[in-house]
Structures are given as C-alpha cells and as structure tokens.
Design an enzyme around this catalytic site. Structure first.
Site, PDB file in Angstrom:
ATOM      1  N   HIS A 166     -17.869  13.600   4.429  1.00 35.18           N
ATOM      2  CA  HIS A 166     -16.813  13.822   5.868  1.00 35.18           C
ATOM      3  C   HIS A 166     -18.286  13.761   6.434  1.00 35.18           C
ATOM      4  O   HIS A 166     -18.971  14.069   6.438  1.00 35.18           O
ATOM      5  CB  HIS A 166     -15.920  14.697   5.943  1.00 35.18           C
ATOM      6  CG  HIS A 166     -15.072  14.070   5.204  1.00 35.18           C
ATOM      7  ND1 HIS A 166     -13.690  13.418   5.550  1.00 35.18           N
ATOM      8  CD2 HIS A 166     -14.738  14.693   3.420  1.00 35.18           C
ATOM      9  CE1 HIS A 166     -12.418  14.054   4.705  1.00 35.18           C
ATOM     10  NE2 HIS A 166     -12.286  14.408   3.305  1.00 35.18           N
ATOM     11  N   GLU A 192     -18.864  18.474   5.822  1.00 32.05           N
ATOM     12  CA  GLU A 192     -18.459  18.338   6.729  1.00 32.05           C
ATOM     13  C   GLU A 192     -20.297  17.754   6.897  1.00 32.05           C
ATOM     14  O   GLU A 192     -20.409  18.549   8.065  1.00 32.05           O
ATOM     15  CB  GLU A 192     -17.755  18.757   8.322  1.00 32.05           C
ATOM     16  CG  GLU A 192     -16.087  19.293   7.744  1.00 32.05           C
ATOM     17  CD  GLU A 192     -15.210  17.822   7.987  1.00 32.05           C
ATOM     18  OE1 GLU A 192     -15.598  16.445   8.759  1.00 32.05           O
ATOM     19  OE2 GLU A 192     -14.383  17.493   7.557  1.00 32.05           O
ATOM     20  N   HIS A 203     -11.497   9.094   4.099  1.00 28.78           N
ATOM     21  CA  HIS A 203     -11.557   7.990   4.604  1.00 28.78           C
ATOM     22  C   HIS A 203     -11.842   6.442   4.052  1.00 28.78           C
ATOM     23  O   HIS A 203     -11.886   6.419   3.020  1.00 28.78           O
ATOM     24  CB  HIS A 203     -11.576   7.773   5.972  1.00 28.78           C
ATOM     25  CG  HIS A 203     -11.448   9.452   7.175  1.00 28.78           C
ATOM     26  ND1 HIS A 203     -10.116  10.190   7.342  1.00 28.78           N
ATOM     27  CD2 HIS A 203     -12.655  10.350   6.891  1.00 28.78           C
ATOM     28  CE1 HIS A 203     -10.351  11.142   7.271  1.00 28.78           C
ATOM     29  NE2 HIS A 203     -11.887  11.234   7.274  1.00 28.78           N
ATOM     30  N   GLU A 206     -16.615   6.982  11.230  1.00 33.54           N
ATOM     31  CA  GLU A 206     -16.884   8.129   9.915  1.00 33.54           C
ATOM     32  C   GLU A 206     -16.515   7.421   8.738  1.00 33.54           C
ATOM     33  O   GLU A 206     -17.121   7.938   7.993  1.00 33.54           O
ATOM     34  CB  GLU A 206     -15.896   9.041  10.500  1.00 33.54           C
ATOM     35  CG  GLU A 206     -15.821  10.439   9.071  1.00 33.54           C
ATOM     36  CD  GLU A 206     -14.522  11.317   8.597  1.00 33.54           C
ATOM     37  OE1 GLU A 206     -14.253  11.093   9.782  1.00 33.54           O
ATOM     38  OE2 GLU A 206     -14.129  12.173   7.942  1.00 33.54           O
TER      39      GLU A 206
HETATM   40 ZN    ZN Z   1     -12.843  13.477   7.884  1.00 36.32          ZN
END
Ligand code: ZN
Length: 326
Positions: free
Chosen positions: A208, A290, A116, A153
């Site tokens: 992430h 993640e 992102h 994030e």
């Molecule tokens: Zn993400």
C-alpha cells in the site's frame, strides 16, 4: 500505467568445482599396493579403475571400504587420501560434484497482495458491501488514495508487487499475486486473506501507500494484533509476522533511503492494528507495508518514480528472503 520491468541482475551462482584430492600415479600405486598388500590391505580393497592411457594422473583409484572398518585405515591409505573415493562415474568423465545443499527458499511460497484495484472506483456498490472479518464487518474493499496529480495507489501497489514478484522468483520462490489487473474490482479483503491461507503461504505482504496530509512522510509496516473472534484468530501469526515486518522495515529503509513514518509508530516504522480484515483473517505470517504518503509532495515524487519503486520492491524482497532464511 505500463509496467516498467527492470529485472534484477541474476544471482551469481557459486559453482565451486570439486576439489581434486587424488593425484595418484600408477607407479606409486603399484609400489604402494605391493608394500601394503600382505598386511594393511587385509581390511581394504584397493581397486585401480584406471585403464586408459593419458589421463591417469587426474583420476584417483577407487577404494572400496569393506563392511568392517579397519582400525589402521589411515596408515594403510596411500599418501593422505581420504577414505572415501569419488562417486563412480564414467572412466573419462570429470569427477561428479556433490549436489548443492538445498536452498532454504526451495518449495516456499510468497503471496503478494497489491492493495486496492484500479477498477474499484467504478464499482463502489460492490466494494462497499460489508464482509465478515471475524472481529467485525467491514467494506469489501476501498478505492485507495492517489497523489495530488492523480497517480492511483492501486497503480502503485500493482507495479511494486510485480517488481517484487520478479525479484522473488529469481530467488527460486513461488509467488502468487492476489490479483493483477485481471478483474474489474477487488478482491474483497476476506478473499485477499483467503488466497494467502489457501496457498499456505510462508509469508504474505500487502502493498500500500498512505493518503494523509502534506508533511507526513515515510514508510510504516502494519503488524497484526492478537485478535480472536469468528474466523479471526491471529495468535499463531503475531510473532512471525513481527519478525517478517521488522525485516522488511530495515531492508526497505536501506534500499530506498526512506525514513520511518514521522506521523505514527513513534519513529519505529512499525504499527500494530486490530481492524484490518486482511490481517485478522490471515493464518499465515502477514504484514502490510505503507510505502510512503501519496499526499505529500516529496513522498509522491518518490512513489511515482519507477527507479524508486524498484528499490522499494528490492527492500521488501530482501526482508521476505531474510525471514524465510535465504
Ligand atoms: Zn491502501
């Protein structure tokens, strides 16, 4: 959020000074040479390079082996000296050390993709544009999630990525980030993949954190499925990416103390997906991680801690380094 840089302690360089295997004394050599000269030295030329006074004991004679090796070379050699003397060097200088073995990490490149972008939410029309991921068309990028208190994030991924870069560069690796707060949004997922491909990265990791409901905790690694379609063909990266992912998973668990996700992956911390453009379009070994669930209070307490993020970066780095043979 300011970048809290905590560089790792420098690696302890292992410098082993070359062993002195020769302690030839002039007098001994003179005798030895006199005895050996008529016979054994037929195949050997013994050159005593020592001329100065005072340092003789520390400096070996130089033995030059002729083209044809003698069969009794060992017997003809004074004491138990090896056949090869040290490299030629200045008469008073220390023996030259052998050049160290080439590091398996030398010349290798790692691309880190901070998931992102903190500016994405201001550019929704741009990031909503669909891009071709080979097997499908998908939004250029997404805003990512946040903790309940608003820690983005995209802040998390960039911070961990920078820490990761610091650790990997200290290992001698070349590191490329797909972005670093240097653009208003994106890059799009196809460009993120392209950056890794064009760098011919030896490993690519997209960083992430997840955004699922409270109570879902832990990390997971996303591995590329075998897909083929348009520009997507992951056949060659499925195997090495799994190796990379498994190494990151185990090292991440070790450094952070976190458990594999309790909500997917059957407790393995590994999930295979065929719907991520960043994986489908990659030609280089690549995984997503993640790191935890931003929407879970306990995980969020970890994700917002700079100390924990350093551990996370260290674990990811250790996995990459292991994958690269370092
Ligand atoms: Zn993400």
């Amino acid at each position: 959020m300011p970048y809290d840089d905590s560089p790792p302690s420098p690696e302890s360089a292992s410098s082993v000074s070359p062993e002195r295997r020769w302690f030839a004394r002039r007098s001994g050599l003179a005798v030895g040479a006199a005895v050996l000269a008529p016979t054994a030295l037929a195949g050997w030329v013994l050159v005593q390079v020592t001329t100065g006074a005072g340092a003789d004991d520390a400096r070996p004679p130089r033995i030059v082996m002729p083209a044809a090796s003698p069969t009794d070379g060992a017997a003809a050699t004074p004491s138990s000296a090896p056949a090869e003397g040290p490299a030629e060097g200045p008469a008073e200088g220390p023996a030259k050390s052998q050049s160290p073995a080439k590091s398996p990490l030398a010349g290798k490149t790692v691309v880190i993709d901070p998931g992102h972008n903190t500016g994405n939410f201001k550019h929704t029309s741009e990031i909503d544009k669909k891009v071709d991921i080979g097997t499908n068309r998908k939004e250029c990028d997404t805003t990512g999630t946040t903790t309940n208190s608003g820690y983005m994030e995209a802040e998390f991924t960039l911070d961990v990525s920078r820490r990761l870069r610091t650790v990997l560069e200290a290992k001698g690796l070349k590191v490329v980030l797909t972005h670093q707060a240097d653009r208003p949004f994106g890059p799009c997922i196809d460009e993120r993949a392209r950056i890794g491909n064009e760098a011919t990265a030896d490993a690519v990791v997209s960083v992430h954190a997840d955004g699922v409901s409270e109570g879902n905790r832990g990390y997971h690694i996303i591995l590329p499925a075998k897909v083929k379609g348009g520009a997507a063909d992951t056949a060659k990266i499925v195997g090495p990416s799994r190796d990379l992912g498994e190494r990151i998973a185990s090292n991440f668990a070790r450094t952070t103390g976190s458990a594999p996700a309790n909500y997917l992956g059957s407790g393995t911390g590994l999930v295979v997906r065929d719907d991520l453009g960043g994986l489908n379009l990659s030609t280089q070994p690549k995984v997503f991680i993640e790191c935890g669930n931003m929407r879970d209070a306990k995980d969020a307490a970890l994700l917002t801690s700079p100390e924990w993020r350093q551990k996370a970066a260290q674990g990811i780095a250790d996995g990459i380094v292991g994958f690269l043979g370092g």
